[in-house]
Motif scaffolding. Structure first.
Motif: not given
Length: 482
Positions: A130-142, A200-213
């Motif tokens: 999830p922390l590689l969003g600046g390097v890889l697009d969503a398809r490559n992350q998947l 509790l960690l993700l809350g509403g819509e989870g952000r990348p850093w939250q998934f990484a944690t």
């Protein structure tokens, strides 16, 4: 997840000739009947196994459960890809068949510890994705995520072939139902805690850093589970045919009557259950508009249901037997999928209460079926050739469990956005999915009636035991009378 009882490794019998049962031999472990005399005790060292189960469940419920499905969905995964993610773990269990031949040389504990250690490394890799969003697009992350999941499940698939033979050797036969009930309750409690942490960690819509944690939390818990896994006592692997050399008579094993009927029921169960968790999460997210946090809070009710399996059965599984429990759960599953089908078909407005109730029942019934299947396998699999019997049992169950969500995902994607009304219901991709799953559970109910288990109680006896003769009859006083 057990230790103790090293004397159980001698079940093959000193002085016996190692070999597999004749094709039509109707061997059934006599200990599958009620334990007599109360002489057997849960081994004292089993506490390390329970601690391993706790931390292991805190770990794998993130990687193999709803949080991973939600993260993949956030990356744009289709229903087919979600099916691949859900099915990858059970599909790679097929590696147990070639791996089982190496257990006598390596030993149970070393075999399992090695595989579990490697898979923890893959979880640490997932925490970086999830922390590689600046390097890889969503398809490559998947794509990278799928690669890491493949490595995780590959190491698990190979090493897990030693688990059930190890546990069967450690736990006295008359207490296996009690052990499995406690183990299932512990894992479901850990699963519920994991989803609370994730919500509790993700809350509403989870952000990348939250998934990484969250993935990092899974990796750390997996590392802690290894500490207790290494403390479990080892036992010598069971005697194999021809001293572990020569061809394995797979066809004869498949024709072993009690084992063959169990396999048929387990395969039917796997087809029906295979996509329930993943696509119910997708239904809540897509059709009902739940946020990640709301989905996790809702699905945690399934673990509350699994935890209540200890209250529902406790030690009763050992004297009632597995067959009536499996039959009862098959009927229960028909009712549950009917509830989901009516909700997906807009027969009634979906309410949080209905969602939580159905999730609770899903967890309860899944836990009961799985522990009953495992206990019955322990009973009908002979000590001679145990490693290969359990490998065949796990592969038949898990390969079906892996193919099922892929098939269901293709089915859901094929239906797409098309809808029509018939019999007062809206028939869409999810209502059709639940209707088809209901048919599969109907086949499972029919096959469950053919299971072989001498001296097992009837389903009527199970209901009488749980609802009338047990202490829980107190609660029936509150049932409305007409």
């Amino acid at each position: 997840m057990q230790e103790g009882g090293q004397g159980r490794s001698g079940e093959a019998g000193s002085g016996e000739t190692c070999g597999y049962p004749a094709p039509r031999e109707a061997h059934v472990d006599t200990a599958s009947a009620p334990a007599q005399g109360g002489a057997e005790r849960i081994p004292a060292g089993l506490r390390h196994a329970y601690l391993f189960a706790w931390f292991n469940a805190l770990s794998y419920q993130v990687v193999l459960g709803s949080p991973m499905i939600l993260y993949a969905k956030a990356l744009g995964a289709s229903a087919t890809v979600l099916g691949v993610i859900a099915g990858m773990m059970p599909l790679l269990v097929i590696l147990q068949i070639p791996a089982a031949a190496h257990i006598p040389r390596v030993g149970y504990r070393r075999f399992v510890v090695s595989g579990w250690g490697i898979r923890v490394l893959f979880i640490f890799g997932m925490a970086l994705v999830p922390l590689l969003g600046g390097v890889l697009d969503a398809r490559n992350q998947l794509a990278l995520l799928l690669f890491l999941l493949f490595g995780f499940n590959l190491s698990r698939g190979i090493s897990s072939c030693a688990w059930l033979p190890w546990i069967t050797a450690l736990v006295p036969a008359g207490l296996r139902g009690r052990y499995l009930a406690r183990d299932a309750a512990l894992q479901n409690l850990a699963g519920m805690v994991t989803l609370w942490v994730a919500a509790l960690l993700l809350g509403g819509e989870g952000r990348p850093w939250q998934f990484a944690t969250l993935f990092a939390f899974s990796a750390v818990m997996g590392g802690l589970s290894l500490v207790f896994l290494k403390r479990m006592p080892d036992v010598p692997p069971a005697c194999e045919a021809s001293g572990g050399r020569g061809p394995v008579p797979w066809l004869a094993m498949l024709r072993h009557p009690p084992f063959a009927r169990l396999l048929q029921a387990v395969v039917a169960w796997s087809v029906a259950y295979g996509g329930m968790t993943a696509f119910t999460v997708a239904f809540l997210k897509v059709s009902l508009g739940y946020t990640e946090g709301h989905v996790l809070w809702a699905t945690s009710a399934a673990f509350a249901g699994g935890l209540s399996s200890l209250w529902f059965l406790g030690s009763r599984l050992d004297h009632l037997g597995s067959r009536p429990v499996i039959q009862f759960c098959g009927l229960g599953w028909l009712a549950v999928v009917t509830g989901w089908m009516l909700m997906a078909g807009r027969w009634r407005e979906p309410s949080p209460g209905w969602v939580l109730a159905l999730q609770f029942l899903m967890g309860l019934l899944a836990a009961l079926v799985q522990m009953a299947h495992t206990r019955l396998a322990m009973a009908v699999i002979p000590p001679m050739g145990r490693n290969h019997f359990f490998a065949l049992y796990s592969v038949a169950s898990n390969v079906t469990l892996g193919l099922a969500p892929i098939g269901w995902g293709l089915w859901i994607d094929a239906v797409g956005e098309r809808t029509w009304r018939w019999l007062g219901l809206e028939w869409n991709r999810f209502s059709l999915f639940y209707a088809a799953v209901g048919l599969a559970f109907g086949v499972f109910v029919l096959l469950a009636r053919r299971l072989v288990e001498p001296r097992a109680a009837s389903m009527e006896a199970l209901l009488r035991e749980v609802l009338i003769e047990s202490p829980q009859r107190f609660w029936l006083r509150f049932w409305p009378r007409t």
